[in-house]
Design an enzyme around this catalytic site. Structure first.
Site, PDB file in Angstrom:
ATOM      1  N   CYS A 240       0.551  -0.891   0.337  1.00 38.84           N
ATOM      2  CA  CYS A 240       0.357  -0.128  -0.182  1.00 38.84           C
ATOM      3  C   CYS A 240       1.105   1.312  -0.284  1.00 38.84           C
ATOM      4  O   CYS A 240       1.457   1.830  -0.742  1.00 38.84           O
ATOM      5  CB  CYS A 240      -0.782  -0.372   1.382  1.00 38.84           C
ATOM      6  SG  CYS A 240      -2.517   0.841   0.929  1.00 38.84           S
TER       7      CYS A 240
ATOM      8  N   HIS B 160      -4.011  -5.853   0.844  1.00 39.86           N
ATOM      9  CA  HIS B 160      -2.878  -5.994   2.464  1.00 39.86           C
ATOM     10  C   HIS B 160      -2.763  -7.818   2.697  1.00 39.86           C
ATOM     11  O   HIS B 160      -3.644  -8.198   3.529  1.00 39.86           O
ATOM     12  CB  HIS B 160      -3.588  -5.495   3.409  1.00 39.86           C
ATOM     13  CG  HIS B 160      -3.137  -3.650   3.387  1.00 39.86           C
ATOM     14  ND1 HIS B 160      -2.051  -3.204   4.188  1.00 39.86           N
ATOM     15  CD2 HIS B 160      -4.255  -2.810   2.904  1.00 39.86           C
ATOM     16  CE1 HIS B 160      -2.656  -1.876   3.735  1.00 39.86           C
ATOM     17  NE2 HIS B 160      -3.632  -1.778   2.844  1.00 39.86           N
TER      18      HIS B 160
ATOM     19  N   GLU C 172      -1.096  -8.663   5.037  1.00 34.20           N
ATOM     20  CA  GLU C 172      -0.513  -9.274   6.270  1.00 34.20           C
ATOM     21  C   GLU C 172      -1.962  -9.074   7.006  1.00 34.20           C
ATOM     22  O   GLU C 172      -2.755  -9.101   7.554  1.00 34.20           O
ATOM     23  CB  GLU C 172      -0.031  -7.953   7.027  1.00 34.20           C
ATOM     24  CG  GLU C 172      -0.389  -6.473   6.960  1.00 34.20           C
ATOM     25  CD  GLU C 172      -0.202  -5.793   5.097  1.00 34.20           C
ATOM     26  OE1 GLU C 172      -0.769  -4.424   5.968  1.00 34.20           O
ATOM     27  OE2 GLU C 172      -0.235  -6.586   4.782  1.00 34.20           O
TER      28      GLU C 172
END
Length: 231
Positions: A86, A196, A198
């Site tokens: 990002c 994302h 994660e």
């Protein structure tokens, strides 16, 4: 294996990245402040999402001048693994580590939701645990995720198999050129992506499809260093 999670003023996904490494692959991981001048002890560097320096000017435009960026460039040249997520992707493009730019989303709105991605290149350090063409669910959260580059750069990305992820089908949430969601450098050790991973390492988060990005990194590192892989 040792991971660095870079922290800029305004980073807000640094904890997510730290926990993803800790919980999915159990490797050493440290937060590293943007003023750091030595990353030599790390094997992989994560540049997390957020709003570095408040996103004044263009996203990532100020962060590119931080002291740590010189070290990240050295690490990339040395073949170490660099993943920008990002705002991290925006920083890597501003710093010249990846080609192209991220501009305002189509519609000028911040988009935050699950998104289906197609794995375009699974021969990468970060994607070797996925199947080619596999569809995965990874969330997005950005206002400037519209990937753009000129025709010559796009041709180079295609020729070198540097497009890593595309938004699947008609799900392009931001107007990115040719649905591009993530790219690599020509060598393949630097990847930037707007979604994302994660935030997708456990079904409690809505998807665990991001987990294999972290297991891919560990798998690649073990193969590179001749270590036994125990799953």
């Amino acid at each position: 294996m040792k991971f660095a999670v870079i922290v800029f003023p305004g980073s807000n996904c640094d904890i997510d990245c730290y926990k993803a490494v800790e919980d999915t692959i159990g490797q050493e991981v440290e937060y590293v402040w943007h003023t750091a001048t030595d990353l030599s002890k790390f094997d992989a560097i994560l540049v997390p999402g957020g709003f570095s320096y408040g996103d004044y000017l263009r996203c990532g435009a100020i962060a590119q001048f931080a002291s740590v960026m010189d070290e990240i460039k050295k690490a990339a040249e040395a073949g170490k693994y660099i993943l920008g997520i990002c705002n991290g992707f925006q920083i890597l493009t501003e710093a010249g580590l990846l080609p192209g730019a991220l501009i305002r989303n189509n519609g000028m709105k911040f988009r935050c939701h699950q998104t289906q991605l197609e794995v375009v290149n699974n021969s990468n350090v970060f994607t070797n645990q996925y199947a080619p063409g596999e569809l995965i669910n990874i969330p997005i959260a950005h206002g400037e995720g519209n990937y753009f580059c000129d025709d010559a750069t796009l041709a180079q990305l295609k020729a070198n198999n540097q497009i890593v992820f595309r938004y699947a089908g008609d799900t392009n949430p931001n107007g990115s050129l040719e649905n591009i969601a993530g790219i690599s450098n020509e060598r393949g050790n630097v990847v930037g992506m707007m979604p994302h991973p994660e935030r997708a390492v456990d079904q409690l988060l809505g998807s665990e499809d991001g987990k294999r990005m972290f297991t891919s990194i560990l798998n690649a590192w073990r193969e590179q260093h001749g270590a036994a892989i125990n799953g």
